[in-house]
Enzyme design. Structure first.
Site, PDB file in Angstrom:
ATOM      1  N   ASP A 123       0.823  -1.206   0.000  1.00 40.37           N
ATOM      2  CA  ASP A 123       0.000   0.000   0.000  1.00 40.37           C
ATOM      3  C   ASP A 123       0.858   1.258   0.000  1.00 40.37           C
ATOM      4  O   ASP A 123       2.044   1.231   0.336  1.00 40.37           O
ATOM      5  CB  ASP A 123      -0.950   0.015   1.202  1.00 40.37           C
ATOM      6  CG  ASP A 123      -0.221   0.008   2.532  1.00 40.37           C
ATOM      7  OD1 ASP A 123       0.796  -0.708   2.656  1.00 40.37           O
ATOM      8  OD2 ASP A 123      -0.650   0.725   3.458  1.00 40.37           O
ATOM      9  N   GLU A 190      -0.020  -1.063   5.789  1.00 43.65           N
ATOM     10  CA  GLU A 190       1.057  -0.567   6.658  1.00 43.65           C
ATOM     11  C   GLU A 190       0.924   0.918   6.928  1.00 43.65           C
ATOM     12  O   GLU A 190       1.209   1.395   8.036  1.00 43.65           O
ATOM     13  CB  GLU A 190       2.419  -0.872   6.018  1.00 43.65           C
ATOM     14  CG  GLU A 190       3.620  -0.606   6.919  1.00 43.65           C
ATOM     15  CD  GLU A 190       4.104   0.828   6.892  1.00 43.65           C
ATOM     16  OE1 GLU A 190       4.875   1.217   7.799  1.00 43.65           O
ATOM     17  OE2 GLU A 190       3.715   1.580   5.963  1.00 43.65           O
TER      18      GLU A 190
END
Length: 490
Positions: A123, A190
């Protein structure tokens, strides 16, 4: 009087001698000496760069608001990975966790060897719409131009994910069967804490009673010009990371019209509390900065070595110098940042409730309970309610004497002996924080180069990586992966 002056003079001479001797002997050259450089593996650079550039084109953005999440981007990235790395998907087991995170397991032939875990996250952070016109290339264009790969994720952190995948595919293409089992863990959230991705992956490993020889996640990098007095590039390996906690301060009061205010409004009481907090910072701790300096001190000017090797005398001076810069200040204390404020909805209405959020980045050795109690004591006002929400404790500190650390260190130096290597404390957060207890050797390093300019591109405008750096990242992970797979432990 002459006797007193004589004693003072003798004392000063002794102090000066102690300072000089410690300065000359305190720091040894602890850098690993490399007898032979790391051998490069043959890489089809054009295809590798094309696969990476394509990955950047998927806007796998993590949003705090789950309603804004575009899950299709993750599905498309997964498909791209599967298509691009057929040997991995033939020889390794892939498991999806929380729908969008990926775990790969390449089994080793020796079940007595602890497996190793390599991590990255798929991400990226959102793009600030106000900065779109400042991007030289589209943030999700994946353009490759003049030897540079452009786009969000180029450094943080699709570079680790794809360099790891390229490294394993290369190893499998050579027909090599690992002795040690290798795991990959690629989280999907994350940037918002990893609570659905990495945290659930860690729980999966715990349920399987897996213990890792070492864990390597993102976090450190090869820095240039970021360490005062050190001209050589320094690769910093994170051996620990700060924790964090948010404290919400709330003051309730009677409302009314602003034309007839009380002596202190809810907003005024809250403001006083924030001022008290900011004027009473947490104590300093030079332990982690000193640990870093022990590895690079021999390469610094005499004056800096003198100060750092004689903290018994120069500690106040060193602390004041470090506190003058927000970056170095954050490395020696738990930091305090008032970030959110809310009062009345209208300028002529007295607030019935005023709230503030103060964010703390917690140094190892401190903890959330201590933070809340200390702030409560500092505010010392029963009208201010203090509530902790969100957060995690600081990580444990991993040793620099383990096989994992030595392997990372040796490989960095083997690729370029001009690069110094040192441990450090990661000031931000990584997915590695969720893996406490799964290994006593958890490290944070990614093979990218950072200077004053590129550092600003993390979560900022014009994120990019030179093609040369991406290829070097593949070489680094291939070398680490190859030796790890051989089953060595020293």
């Amino acid at each position: 009087m002459k006797k007193v002056l004589g004693v003072l003079s003798l004392g000063l001479v002794i102090i000066a001698m102690v300072v000089i001797v410690r300065t000359q002997t305190y720091f040894d050259n602890v850098q690993v000496e490399i007898e032979s450089p790391v051998e490069s593996v043959q890489i089809d650079e054009e295809l590798a760069v094309a696969r990476f550039a394509r990955a950047i084109q998927f806007p796998t953005i993590s949003y705090e608001d789950p309603e804004m999440q575009d899950n299709s981007s993750f599905a498309q990235l997964h498909q791209h990975i599967e298509t691009s790395f057929p040997l991995i998907h033939q020889h390794a087991t892939r498991t999806k966790v929380s729908e969008h995170s990926l775990v790969y397991h390449l089994p080793g032939s020796d079940p007595n060897l602890k497996p190793a875990l390599f991590m990255g996250h798929m991400d990226v952070v959102p793009i600030d719409e106000a900065t779109l016109d400042q991007w030289h290339q589209g943030p999700f264009s994946g353009v490759v131009q003049d030897g540079v790969i452009w786009g969000r994720g180029a450094m943080d952190d699709k570079v680790s994910v794809f360099a790891l995948l390229e490294a394993m595919e290369l190893m499998l293409a050579q027909g090599r069967q690992p002795k040690r089992s290798i795991y990959y863990a690629f989280g999907h959230d994350e940037e918002i804490g990893g609570k659905q991705g990495a945290a659930n992956i860690a729980e999966l490993f715990r349920s399987q009673n897996i213990e890792f020889e070492f864990v390597l996640d993102e976090g450190g990098a090869i820095t240039q010009g970021l360490m005062v007095g050190v001209e050589q590039p320094v690769a910093i390996i994170g051996i620990a990371e700060k924790g964090f906690v948010n404290l919400r301060l709330t003051v309730s009061a009677e409302g009314g019209h602003s034309s007839q205010p009380p002596k202190n409004t809810a907003a005024g009481i809250l403001s006083q509390a924030i001022v008290k907090i900011e004027e009473n910072p947490f104590p300093t701790n030079l332990e982690y900065s000193q640990k870093t300096f022990e590895y690079v001190g021999v390469s610094t000017p005499f004056t800096i070595r003198m100060a750092m090797s004689n903290l018994w005398l120069f500690r106040p001076l060193v602390e004041n110098m470090m506190l003058a810069n927000p970056s170095s200040a954050a490395s020696i204390r738990t930091t305090t940042a008032a970030t959110m404020l809310k009062g009345s909805s209208k300028s002529n209405i007295l607030p019935t409730q005023a709230t503030a959020v103060v964010n703390f980045r917690i140094l190892p050795g401190d903890n959330i309970e201590y933070i809340k109690q200390r702030i409560t004591d500092i505010v010392d006002d029963p009208r201010v309610e203090i509530e902790a929400f969100m957060g995690n404790e600081p990580s444990v500190v991993s040793t620099t004497g383990s096989y994992g650390y030595k392997l990372i260190e040796k490989t960095i130096r083997g690729l370029d002996q001009q690069v110094l290597v040192a441990p450090y404390l990661v000031q931000g957060g990584t997915d590695a924080k969720h893996f406490t207890g799964l290994s006593d050797s958890i490290y944070r390093f990614m093979m990218v180069r950072l200077d004053q300019t590129t550092l600003k591109q993390f979560h900022g405008v014009n994120e990019q990586i030179p093609v040369e750096d991406y290829i070097r990242a593949i070489q680094f992970f291939y070398a680490v992966l190859s030796e790890t797979a051989e089953g060595k432990t020293h």
